[in-house]
Design an enzyme around this catalytic site. Sequence first.
Site, PDB file in Angstrom:
ATOM      1  N   TYR A 147      27.272   6.485 -23.188  1.00  0.00           N
ATOM      2  CA  TYR A 147      26.204   5.526 -23.472  1.00  0.00           C
ATOM      3  C   TYR A 147      26.255   4.425 -22.436  1.00  0.00           C
ATOM      4  CZ  TYR A 147      29.517   2.092 -25.295  1.00  0.00           C
ATOM      5  OH  TYR A 147      30.530   1.189 -25.421  1.00  0.00           O
ATOM      6  N   CYS A 148      25.144   3.680 -22.334  1.00  0.00           N
ATOM      7  CA  CYS A 148      25.182   2.511 -21.457  1.00  0.00           C
ATOM      8  C   CYS A 148      24.325   1.394 -22.013  1.00  0.00           C
ATOM      9  CB  CYS A 148      24.838   2.845 -20.019  1.00  0.00           C
ATOM     10  SG  CYS A 148      23.286   3.709 -19.771  1.00  0.00           S
ATOM     11  N   ARG A 149      23.298   0.983 -21.274  1.00  0.00           N
ATOM     12  CA  ARG A 149      22.653  -0.267 -21.634  1.00  0.00           C
ATOM     13  C   ARG A 149      21.509  -0.137 -22.619  1.00  0.00           C
ATOM     14  NH1 ARG A 149      24.221  -2.758 -16.146  1.00  0.00           N
ATOM     15  NH2 ARG A 149      22.834  -1.397 -15.001  1.00  0.00           N
TER      16      ARG A 149
ATOM     17  N   CYS B 115      18.510   3.563 -19.880  1.00  0.00           N
ATOM     18  CA  CYS B 115      19.474   3.247 -18.836  1.00  0.00           C
ATOM     19  C   CYS B 115      19.910   4.565 -18.211  1.00  0.00           C
ATOM     20  CB  CYS B 115      20.655   2.518 -19.448  1.00  0.00           C
ATOM     21  SG  CYS B 115      21.945   2.159 -18.277  1.00  0.00           S
TER      22      CYS B 115
END
Lengths: 230, 230
Positions: free
Chosen positions: B186-188, B192
């Site tokens: 996962y990220c932002r 993302c």
Amino acid sequence: MSSNASNSQSMKGSFKHDLFAQFARVGKALSNGNRLELLEFLAQGERGVDELARISGLSVANTSQHLQQLRQAGLVLSRKEGLKVYYRLSGDDIITLLDALRGVAERHVADVERLVNTYLTVKDSLEPIPRDELLERVKHDLVTVLDVRPPEEFAAGHVPGAVNVPLDELEQHLKTLDPEQEVVAYCRGPHCVLAFDAVARLREKGLKARRMQDGFPEWKQAGLPVEEGE
Amino acid sequence: MSSNASNSQSMKGSFKHDLFAQFARVGKALSNGNRLELLEFLAQGERGVDELARISGLSVANTSQHLQQLRQAGLVLSRKEGLKVYYRLSGDDIITLLDALRGVAERHVADVERLVNTYLTVKDSLEPIPRDELLERVKHDLVTVLDVRPPEEFAAGHVPGAVNVPLDELEQHLKTLDPEQEVVAYCRGPHCVLAFDAVARLREKGLKARRMQDGFPEWKQAGLPVEEGE
DNA sequence: CAACTATTCAATAAATCAGTTGAATAGAAG
DNA sequence: CTTCTATTCAACTGATTTATTGAATAGTTG
């Protein structure tokens, strides 16, 4: 406007940039007060261009252009029937978006609070009644529900059991109301002035009047029962 | 900008007009891609002006001006500490608003789908995993969670048990991963690219990799547990 | 097919916006 | 007190937006 296809590293920046630019198109559609007003009208149901021009007070050409911007941003869809072109919201999620926008503005833009308070003398004294609470009371016939929108909007859908009383006919209906029974008014949305106004007038006459939380579009979207027609 | 106080009939139009104009100010703040990108960075946590300028690729003066527009629209707040000025979102409801905007764009602007599909070859094959489902599996130690954001953002808050692996360090970490255990990146936020990219690379290496639904800001806002620090 | 109607298109002027550049400010450090 | 640094302000150019006006289009009606 530009677009290249690839899955390489260097594309990332441009992909991201393009993507945000697309989101910004939706934002741009929301960046004009007239367009927001048109969206609020459309949240009541499908409308023709001339009708929208009339209620919003804009010229027909101007209205048409705003509607096309809304369409390009994917917020509305249109349908042609004979001479007339009917516009509608492209989905219920548009109402969610508009409510999120309203909510943020209300909570974070100081001027909105000032405006609301100025106009409504004391907003809090009007204590809006939550939707589900209202539904409960309607079932037990404890309240009279007033829909103060124009008849066309009422016919397109309204809260079950509600009585359609456009604002200018309010005076005539006063006698028919039981002064002991609570009256709840609603209209187009959380900031639609019609309901505020109706409640203020009813209170002047000594009636127990409150405003429903938000308006009809939110009621419908919440999955609560809807009645149609006269 | 103008405001008069009264509760008479004639005020209604102007009140309504002013109110929509205020909402439009918020819309206007969302009408520029660079500002949306800044908001996405701020959704990760507080940031200084220079930092925002660096990640967004804008000049410092330009960044400063965009930030001030965001502040005037009530979307961000600032705090001065010594020389530096730190900006942050003015509330969690801003994230809700941004997600609503993204959602509408995704569902109704054809170009967004085209962009996403073009970049991601086949988006659907990446089947994002819902947040609560992930939390359940983390508890039972069934998955390795990768946080592919930069270390600073990771330190400011991350999914419990997640390992911080910035994208350029992914190769080195490959050996330490169990090829049998599923990996979730996962990220932002929902768009993302970092997480998309990480999943694509891991799959190339034959690992079972998926992407988490949305990103960290949404996780945090959903009230799910958050871990801080190294 | 001619007259009419609802809508859209095209051209315009005034206003606003984005981004650059260079100067001004306020606080920190020597 | 001087120098340095992070941020903001002010001025300017080119591009975009809004609303108006009048013409063009598509469909209906007689």
